[in-house]
Design a protein around this motif. Structure first.
Motif, short mmCIF file in Angstrom:
data_model
loop_
_atom_site.label_atom_id
_atom_site.label_comp_id
_atom_site.label_asym_id
_atom_site.label_seq_id
_atom_site.Cartn_x
_atom_site.Cartn_y
_atom_site.Cartn_z
N THR A 134 1.04 -1.49 -0.16
CA THR A 134 0.30 -0.07 -0.37
C THR A 134 0.29 1.52 -0.39
OG1 THR A 134 0.17 0.19 2.44
CG2 THR A 134 -2.21 -1.18 1.01
N GLU A 135 1.94 1.11 0.41
CA GLU A 135 2.75 1.69 0.74
C GLU A 135 3.39 2.43 -0.63
OE1 GLU A 135 5.81 1.34 3.60
OE2 GLU A 135 4.17 1.69 5.10
N ALA A 136 3.93 1.61 -1.17
CA ALA A 136 4.09 1.62 -2.82
C ALA A 136 3.58 2.18 -3.85
CB ALA A 136 4.97 0.28 -3.30
N MET A 137 2.09 1.69 -3.42
CA MET A 137 0.84 1.89 -4.18
C MET A 137 0.49 3.80 -4.28
SD MET A 137 -1.32 -1.21 -3.66
CE MET A 137 -2.77 -1.07 -5.26
N SER A 138 0.51 4.12 -2.85
CA SER A 138 0.56 5.19 -2.72
C SER A 138 1.70 5.86 -3.84
CB SER A 138 0.37 5.67 -1.26
OG SER A 138 1.89 5.73 -0.91
N LYS A 139 2.45 6.46 -3.38
CA LYS A 139 3.83 6.31 -4.78
C LYS A 139 3.23 6.44 -5.95
CE LYS A 139 7.17 5.53 -0.80
NZ LYS A 139 7.83 4.09 0.05
N SER A 140 2.47 6.12 -6.37
CA SER A 140 2.24 4.95 -8.08
C SER A 140 1.95 6.43 -8.70
CB SER A 140 2.25 3.94 -7.97
OG SER A 140 2.14 3.42 -9.72
N GLY A 141 2.56 6.73 -9.89
CA GLY A 141 1.28 8.04 -10.94
C GLY A 141 0.14 7.07 -11.23
N GLN A 142 0.56 5.95 -11.40
CA GLN A 142 -0.11 4.80 -12.52
C GLN A 142 -1.39 4.72 -12.08
OE1 GLN A 142 0.87 4.10 -15.88
NE2 GLN A 142 2.55 5.81 -14.91
N CYS A 143 -2.45 4.84 -12.51
CA CYS A 143 -4.15 3.72 -12.74
C CYS A 143 -4.66 4.57 -11.81
CB CYS A 143 -3.68 2.04 -13.21
SG CYS A 143 -5.34 1.89 -12.25
N CYS A 144 -4.87 3.71 -10.69
CA CYS A 144 -6.07 4.02 -9.55
C CYS A 144 -5.70 4.41 -8.43
CB CYS A 144 -6.63 2.47 -9.55
SG CYS A 144 -7.13 1.49 -10.85
N ALA A 145 -3.72 5.30 -8.55
CA ALA A 145 -4.02 5.41 -7.32
C ALA A 145 -4.12 6.87 -6.22
CB ALA A 145 -1.56 6.22 -7.13
N PRO A 146 -5.13 6.36 -4.77
CA PRO A 146 -5.57 7.18 -4.79
C PRO A 146 -4.81 7.92 -3.79
CG PRO A 146 -5.77 5.45 -3.25
CD PRO A 146 -4.98 5.01 -4.07
N PRO A 147 -5.84 9.44 -3.45
CA PRO A 147 -4.97 10.74 -3.01
C PRO A 147 -4.33 10.48 -2.03
CG PRO A 147 -7.53 10.73 -3.58
CD PRO A 147 -7.10 9.72 -3.67
N ILE A 148 -3.35 10.97 -1.49
CA ILE A 148 -2.52 10.68 0.04
C ILE A 148 -3.28 11.18 0.82
CG2 ILE A 148 -0.25 10.42 1.15
CD1 ILE A 148 1.11 10.18 -1.52
N GLU A 149 -3.63 10.53 1.85
CA GLU A 149 -4.25 11.61 2.88
C GLU A 149 -3.49 12.97 4.03
OE1 GLU A 149 -6.41 9.62 6.26
OE2 GLU A 149 -7.66 8.13 4.20
#
Length: 149
Positions: A134-149
């Motif tokens: 989930t930490e790596a996904m939050s750093k990705s600018g691709q696809c379905c990355a939700p905004p970081i709180e």
């Protein structure tokens, strides 16, 4: 190498993410997006509609429709902010709190049952791995990355 997408497809199905309704509480069928909205409202103190929509990565129009359906079910209240009447704050009704708590309990029971098939080391490894993912996904600018709180 294992097909990672196959694994995510299977996890998605097993968690019921493709089901029309994620759960039923007290005769009320709740969709997955509605469940996520209840969860986000419950974990924040009187959030604005914009805050919850951004946290979930949902456009405000779609989000507004979902909130209206939750208001009609008497699960959510929407009131104008005292300092800016254009901003609406969300909170759970007593019924909404009951539904959110029930869904939370159902999910925790399910996850506890799943983890019961693992030893403590395996369980900790999975949780640590999910956190890393989930930490790596939050750093990705691709696809379905939700905004970081």
């Amino acid at each position: 190498m294992e097909n990672v997408r196959d694994m995510f497809q299977l996890i998605t199905r097993r968690l019921g993410f493709l089901n029309k309704n994620c759960c039923s509480v007290g005769g009320i069928d709740i969709s997955l997006p509605q469940s996520h909205i209840l969860y986000e409202i419950d974990r924040r103190h009187d959030p604005s509609m914009q805050q919850v929509a951004e946290a979930l990565g949902i456009d405000i129009t779609t989000f507004s429709r979902q909130v209206q359906s939750l208001i009609k079910l008497n699960l959510v209240k929407k009131i104008p902010a005292a300092d800016d009447r254009r901003v609406f704050l969300l909170s759970l009704t007593v019924e909404g709190k009951f539904v959110a708590t029930s869904i939370d309990q159902q999910m925790n029971m399910y996850l506890n049952e799943v983890f019961s098939h693992m030893n403590e080391f395996e369980k900790e490894t999975v949780i640590r791995s999910i956190r890393l993912l989930t930490e790596a996904m939050s750093k990705s600018g691709q696809c379905c990355a939700p905004p970081i709180e």
